[in-house]
Design a protein around this motif. Sequence first.
Motif, PDB file in Angstrom:
ATOM      1  N   UNK B 204       0.814  -1.220   0.000  1.00  0.00           N
ATOM      2  CA  UNK B 204       0.000   0.000   0.000  1.00  0.00           C
ATOM      3  C   UNK B 204       0.847   1.271   0.000  1.00  0.00           C
ATOM      4  N   UNK B 205       1.984   1.239   0.729  1.00  0.00           N
ATOM      5  CA  UNK B 205       2.820   2.432   0.795  1.00  0.00           C
ATOM      6  C   UNK B 205       3.424   2.757  -0.568  1.00  0.00           C
ATOM      7  N   UNK B 206       3.912   1.712  -1.256  1.00  0.00           N
ATOM      8  CA  UNK B 206       4.470   1.930  -2.593  1.00  0.00           C
ATOM      9  C   UNK B 206       3.417   2.509  -3.521  1.00  0.00           C
ATOM     10  N   UNK B 207       2.221   1.939  -3.455  1.00  0.00           N
ATOM     11  CA  UNK B 207       1.126   2.417  -4.282  1.00  0.00           C
ATOM     12  C   UNK B 207       0.832   3.880  -3.967  1.00  0.00           C
ATOM     13  N   UNK B 208       0.803   4.199  -2.660  1.00  0.00           N
ATOM     14  CA  UNK B 208       0.507   5.560  -2.245  1.00  0.00           C
ATOM     15  C   UNK B 208       1.545   6.524  -2.790  1.00  0.00           C
ATOM     16  N   UNK B 251      -5.921  10.961  -4.615  1.00  0.00           N
ATOM     17  CA  UNK B 251      -5.315   9.690  -4.201  1.00  0.00           C
ATOM     18  C   UNK B 251      -6.239   8.971  -3.218  1.00  0.00           C
ATOM     19  N   UNK B 252      -6.855   9.745  -2.320  1.00  0.00           N
ATOM     20  CA  UNK B 252      -7.739   9.139  -1.323  1.00  0.00           C
ATOM     21  C   UNK B 252      -8.881   8.382  -1.994  1.00  0.00           C
ATOM     22  N   UNK B 253      -9.537   9.030  -2.979  1.00  0.00           N
ATOM     23  CA  UNK B 253     -10.678   8.380  -3.628  1.00  0.00           C
ATOM     24  C   UNK B 253     -10.249   7.132  -4.390  1.00  0.00           C
ATOM     25  N   UNK B 254      -9.109   7.230  -5.077  1.00  0.00           N
ATOM     26  CA  UNK B 254      -8.632   6.060  -5.824  1.00  0.00           C
ATOM     27  C   UNK B 254      -8.317   4.909  -4.873  1.00  0.00           C
ATOM     28  N   UNK B 255      -7.610   5.239  -3.774  1.00  0.00           N
ATOM     29  CA  UNK B 255      -7.270   4.190  -2.801  1.00  0.00           C
ATOM     30  C   UNK B 255      -8.532   3.555  -2.228  1.00  0.00           C
ATOM     31  N   UNK B 256      -9.528   4.364  -1.936  1.00  0.00           N
ATOM     32  CA  UNK B 256     -10.762   3.812  -1.381  1.00  0.00           C
ATOM     33  C   UNK B 256     -11.403   2.842  -2.362  1.00  0.00           C
ATOM     34  N   UNK B 257     -11.419   3.233  -3.644  1.00  0.00           N
ATOM     35  CA  UNK B 257     -12.037   2.334  -4.619  1.00  0.00           C
ATOM     36  C   UNK B 257     -11.186   1.084  -4.811  1.00  0.00           C
ATOM     37  N   UNK B 258      -9.855   1.216  -4.636  1.00  0.00           N
ATOM     38  CA  UNK B 258      -8.991   0.030  -4.746  1.00  0.00           C
ATOM     39  C   UNK B 258      -9.217  -0.950  -3.603  1.00  0.00           C
ATOM     40  N   UNK B 294      -4.974  -0.148   2.599  1.00  0.00           N
ATOM     41  CA  UNK B 294      -5.388   0.794   1.561  1.00  0.00           C
ATOM     42  C   UNK B 294      -6.432   1.753   2.119  1.00  0.00           C
ATOM     43  N   UNK B 295      -7.387   1.190   2.841  1.00  0.00           N
ATOM     44  CA  UNK B 295      -8.449   2.018   3.401  1.00  0.00           C
ATOM     45  C   UNK B 295      -7.924   3.024   4.402  1.00  0.00           C
ATOM     46  N   UNK B 296      -6.964   2.605   5.238  1.00  0.00           N
ATOM     47  CA  UNK B 296      -6.458   3.520   6.251  1.00  0.00           C
ATOM     48  C   UNK B 296      -5.655   4.657   5.625  1.00  0.00           C
ATOM     49  N   UNK B 297      -4.849   4.325   4.593  1.00  0.00           N
ATOM     50  CA  UNK B 297      -4.131   5.400   3.894  1.00  0.00           C
ATOM     51  C   UNK B 297      -5.134   6.354   3.266  1.00  0.00           C
ATOM     52  N   UNK B 298      -6.173   5.785   2.666  1.00  0.00           N
ATOM     53  CA  UNK B 298      -7.196   6.621   2.049  1.00  0.00           C
ATOM     54  C   UNK B 298      -7.826   7.550   3.073  1.00  0.00           C
ATOM     55  N   UNK B 299      -8.103   7.008   4.276  1.00  0.00           N
ATOM     56  CA  UNK B 299      -8.694   7.828   5.335  1.00  0.00           C
ATOM     57  C   UNK B 299      -7.747   8.934   5.770  1.00  0.00           C
ATOM     58  N   UNK B 354     -18.921  16.306   3.722  1.00  0.00           N
ATOM     59  CA  UNK B 354     -18.974  16.147   5.176  1.00  0.00           C
ATOM     60  C   UNK B 354     -19.525  14.771   5.544  1.00  0.00           C
ATOM     61  N   UNK B 355     -20.652  14.390   4.902  1.00  0.00           N
ATOM     62  CA  UNK B 355     -21.258  13.091   5.234  1.00  0.00           C
ATOM     63  C   UNK B 355     -20.332  11.941   4.858  1.00  0.00           C
ATOM     64  N   UNK B 356     -19.706  12.046   3.684  1.00  0.00           N
ATOM     65  CA  UNK B 356     -18.766  11.007   3.263  1.00  0.00           C
ATOM     66  C   UNK B 356     -17.619  10.866   4.243  1.00  0.00           C
ATOM     67  N   UNK B 357     -17.083  11.999   4.674  1.00  0.00           N
ATOM     68  CA  UNK B 357     -15.969  11.945   5.617  1.00  0.00           C
ATOM     69  C   UNK B 357     -16.417  11.370   6.955  1.00  0.00           C
ATOM     70  N   UNK B 358     -17.629  11.753   7.382  1.00  0.00           N
ATOM     71  CA  UNK B 358     -18.159  11.203   8.638  1.00  0.00           C
ATOM     72  C   UNK B 358     -18.265   9.692   8.586  1.00  0.00           C
ATOM     73  N   UNK B 359     -18.823   9.178   7.491  1.00  0.00           N
ATOM     74  CA  UNK B 359     -18.926   7.720   7.344  1.00  0.00           C
ATOM     75  C   UNK B 359     -17.550   7.075   7.296  1.00  0.00           C
ATOM     76  N   UNK B 360     -16.639   7.755   6.621  1.00  0.00           N
ATOM     77  CA  UNK B 360     -15.277   7.232   6.477  1.00  0.00           C
ATOM     78  C   UNK B 360     -14.623   7.109   7.862  1.00  0.00           C
ATOM     79  N   UNK B 361     -14.823   8.141   8.704  1.00  0.00           N
ATOM     80  CA  UNK B 361     -14.295   8.092  10.065  1.00  0.00           C
ATOM     81  C   UNK B 361     -14.869   6.892  10.825  1.00  0.00           C
TER      82      UNK B 361
END
Lengths: 469, 469, 469
Positions: B204-208, B251-258, B294-299, B354-361
């Motif tokens: 994940x780090x390399x990808x990031x 990068x965050x959105x791409x990582x989340x979808x990955x 991946x999800x945590x980096x995205x967050x 805001x709602x997306x970030x709240x759910x992500x948290x």
Amino acid sequence: SCNTSVPLCPVSSEDDPEQELLCIFGTGDLGRSLGQRLIQAGYRLVYGSRRPHSCGPLPPGTQVATSHEAAAQSAQLIFLCVHREHYDFLESLTPQLKGKVVVDVSNNLKRDLYPEANAEHLQRLIPGAHVVKAFNTLSAWALQNGPSDANRQVYLCGNRTEAKQAVAETATKLGFTVVDRGSLSAARELEDSPLQLFPDWRLPMRLTVGLTAFFFLYVVIRDVIYAYVEQRKDISFRIMVSLANKVFPIVSLIMLSLCYLPGIMAACLQLSRGTKYKRFPDWLDRWMLCRKQLGLVSLAFASLHVLYTLIIPIRYYVRYRLAAITISQIRENKTTAFDTTMAWRTDSYYSMGVLGFGLFLLLGISSLPSVSNILSWREFSFIQSKLGYLTLFICTFHTYLYGWDKFLHLASYKWFTPPSYMLCLIVPSAVLLLKMLLLLPCVDKRLTRIRQGWERADPEDGTRKSLLT
Amino acid sequence: SCNTSVPLCPVSSEDDPEQELLCIFGTGDLGRSLGQRLIQAGYRLVYGSRRPHSCGPLPPGTQVATSHEAAAQSAQLIFLCVHREHYDFLESLTPQLKGKVVVDVSNNLKRDLYPEANAEHLQRLIPGAHVVKAFNTLSAWALQNGPSDANRQVYLCGNRTEAKQAVAETATKLGFTVVDRGSLSAARELEDSPLQLFPDWRLPMRLTVGLTAFFFLYVVIRDVIYAYVEQRKDISFRIMVSLANKVFPIVSLIMLSLCYLPGIMAACLQLSRGTKYKRFPDWLDRWMLCRKQLGLVSLAFASLHVLYTLIIPIRYYVRYRLAAITISQIRENKTTAFDTTMAWRTDSYYSMGVLGFGLFLLLGISSLPSVSNILSWREFSFIQSKLGYLTLFICTFHTYLYGWDKFLHLASYKWFTPPSYMLCLIVPSAVLLLKMLLLLPCVDKRLTRIRQGWERADPEDGTRKSLLT
Amino acid sequence: SCNTSVPLCPVSSEDDPEQELLCIFGTGDLGRSLGQRLIQAGYRLVYGSRRPHSCGPLPPGTQVATSHEAAAQSAQLIFLCVHREHYDFLESLTPQLKGKVVVDVSNNLKRDLYPEANAEHLQRLIPGAHVVKAFNTLSAWALQNGPSDANRQVYLCGNRTEAKQAVAETATKLGFTVVDRGSLSAARELEDSPLQLFPDWRLPMRLTVGLTAFFFLYVVIRDVIYAYVEQRKDISFRIMVSLANKVFPIVSLIMLSLCYLPGIMAACLQLSRGTKYKRFPDWLDRWMLCRKQLGLVSLAFASLHVLYTLIIPIRYYVRYRLAAITISQIRENKTTAFDTTMAWRTDSYYSMGVLGFGLFLLLGISSLPSVSNILSWREFSFIQSKLGYLTLFICTFHTYLYGWDKFLHLASYKWFTPPSYMLCLIVPSAVLLLKMLLLLPCVDKRLTRIRQGWERADPEDGTRKSLLT
């Protein structure tokens, strides 16, 4: 498609711990998944099946015994991957299962299908065997692939310590952590667990949805519809941010005060009854048990309120309005003087909000399982009650500062309804007031004595105030 | 500088549990650190050393035996603080070590130096002793000073339960919590553990880093260099905040979808193969195992995006520009009308964010180990998949709202390249589309049956849909 | 109000594990609470009381034995819910208690009231019994109603493994998780635990209050009082947000650097002493033990700083001032040019702040118990020291960027005092400078050797650099 099917002799597993032989009854999905994992962990494996010659593909390296009897005899530890309704065939295996450890991994499709837990039913069927309930809380994926996030812990229960240890050893070897839940009477709880979907959250969630819907409607009517009806202005775009940012803090404050209301009610009940040993009414018990959930929902809504507040200055509407004010000031050549009271008031308002939210976050962090585990209960109750009431006080104060003197202006009461922030102040104000009454020395002293169980328990020796006799 | 060196008689440790005698082989740093702690915990201690008369300073109150034999004979529990390459001398102690518990605390300097774990090698050398691997995952500091943050748990493994219990008792007395990892075959894992530095994070780090570097370059070229080449304007200062705030959300959105793409690929594979029992290709397995990372980096990147967005209004550049717009409006005596569509669009855009970030948290919090441990797997998978897809949907929608109709304007395609936000929408849109296809009743039904293992395993009994046979 | 009081025969509890008979000595609040819970969990219960015929109301279904002797004889497991000062009566029960498991649940009202832990005192009184200390860390509420947030774990200790297992089984059946703390010598620690209220936080809290008070006074004098005395302007409203937002980041940065200062001091001491085995002075030890708390307070203050910064643009004062600037620009027909250096500087300043805070949050998350537990100590120390120093560096740099060239302007030194941000840069700058010196190859090499314990321990064999001998 079946593996070689041979009769197996019982094998002593003590000489070589790497090559212990286990038995699985049932060649369905669960039996296959579990078997695959056991083989990977270095166990030898034999399957018992109703149709040893027509079962599906099994993990490579495993065998299918010619009969359940042969399979049962071959191993000390038997995993039962069979539906409860097919348990009856086990009765005929009673002699072979005597002294063996039988692991019940079954789950039901619904709660309360049967009067008895599957594992307890099983123990009655084969009283000579040592039944252990285990592995049923794991997903089939985790059984096949090893531990992952919510599948690290294997809960087990059973009446025989040695049997539980044998199962625990296997679970540990598969990479899981074992949590002993006691005797077989805990099986029911373990069997209910995988079926549940946030049972503790149902009541708080309903309350949240109800309150949110009510206040959303309330502010839509008072703001958007009022403006449309009375002034023919379409301000519906305010729903997305402005109105959301009214509803979230309102619901949050009410939920926070609802965390503390049942505790106050309980104290009043104890005071009026003069004892702590009488049970509370059911609704109060249920309410007290969901205080944590109420608090967490409140924190979530408070966080949304913070985010919605912080995006205010980048909104198009706000920028437009601020520019319009500046432009009109210039065009009309007016100068507004700086209002120190206004500066004090709004800055205090924001400062209280920030501090209240900070404390609220602290409460939230301290209720993370790993944090509350390292706190002594004195520390935990200090945070949750002392700091909790401080948070409630600051947040209520924040709301009063927001309102300031609006409650004096008739224009605030559109269509004779009070502004929403006034409605949301009722419960928290009542809670804080009652708490202050309970803290009065005379009341507090009486309540403390009741809570130490002394009032009635030992009237002739009331001088010593202590927990132990 | 040596302590008194006397021959010691074997001592029964059962009479007085406070004064049990332990033995440490090796007077190096590890032996000294551990010895100091054991003495503090109330144990008596004897050292075995190759050079009993020339070893360095040892903890006060300890003794050095005249020989390894004497030391071995004196205690039931022997800590081996010696390098693996010096284990050979133990072979000659076989008679003295028979039945003793020997604790292997060694670590290697690199992984895979030896074909066999140190502890397993040791057990083969002295088959009569009960080897327990323990304490090796602790830092030397924790061994000397007791538990601290990442050094609370002592992992141990061994083939003999009693031996493990004896070591566990000692570890508990030193203040540690004991985690049993099963038989000695787990020793390899325990020995590899202290050498690893975030092995799951490498991919994940390399990808990031790759994605971040690519998009950073892309926006620098399209914004800064384009402006400089085409308009001779130096807007390089925008790198610090504006461009960072473009790269992080992309990068965050791409990582989340990955995170969700491999699950969809796995489902497609299972559908096309018609079974769940065939292994996935290696790259897919590896990908699925790093979804959490991946999800945590995205967050983390989403959080940075939020912070960068919220500081927009206090930036000098923004304040200057807003003032400049107001001033020019006045000087040119123009009035811009309020644009309700614009207000709806930007407010929706922010609200979704805001709602997306709240759910992500929420997703992030539920992946904390202590939180996911108290969730049943049904609850965990509800949060991680249902709420996860909702988060992805809202965040993707947020990005579409941001773009709005820019994709129709030719001016957006500087140097014939699409704006960066368009690039980042490709993967999430594809993931959401595929997920919707998989949710079509006919597809979903087939996939469910495959995942219950029924398709091929028991074709003649396909009417009952259940996990157990 | 007493239950039926009958003499009881000893009962074998092995036949039916559901109906085991337990005994409680003491009918006070604790005895009643615990009894109620045990009855609910399916145990049978008999009370022993000093006044069997005049004790208060007891849980329904329980009995009171005619004498302590009768009660003691009837059960294998006896809970002692009696004050320590009344333990003496147990001496006369020595024959009846022989071989029985006696659970000491007592707590004292203060620490260090007695030279010996209650449980150890008890074991000396009745040497034939197996004393287990347990349940004392739970609240009376949890004893009566089962586990809740900070009351999930039952800590126990005792000298006899079988006795501990029996108690653990009961605790598990009541729904608690059991943590074995070793032999009875740990009883003191368990008895002190419920009395403590954040003992590790005392020093950091005092420091925090001291620093906050000092800097608050300092900025009030330099800003508010200076403005009032020199310019007759009342800007006291700035206290609520502006001054708070000066004090919080200052204290936060100082606290963060104080986390790292003791480590540097320890390294210097080790270098000058040439050994790691000499103890540090007491104040340094205490300081090192509260580094985590210092860091968490620093993080809390940094979070407040972030929130206070983000509300800047919605403050009345800020909006008023920005509008005033725009208006005056128009009225005086001035145009200020865009200052690229200013844009670079402020954007860098904000960007460093965001990144520093992001890293700081990461440090905070990694110090959650459940997160640090899954990290190996190499990973933990990587995060806490490498990322920690990076955080300190970025935050210090952020502060330098904030100051920029103000230190050159005499006007900054109101009443000959330096601006507060300069004061707060002293410690972090010193820490970073010293750390850089320690990282010089020659110094680092010497320190590494000292920390591996090699310098003095084995001078004749100094070529091999390793932890084990």
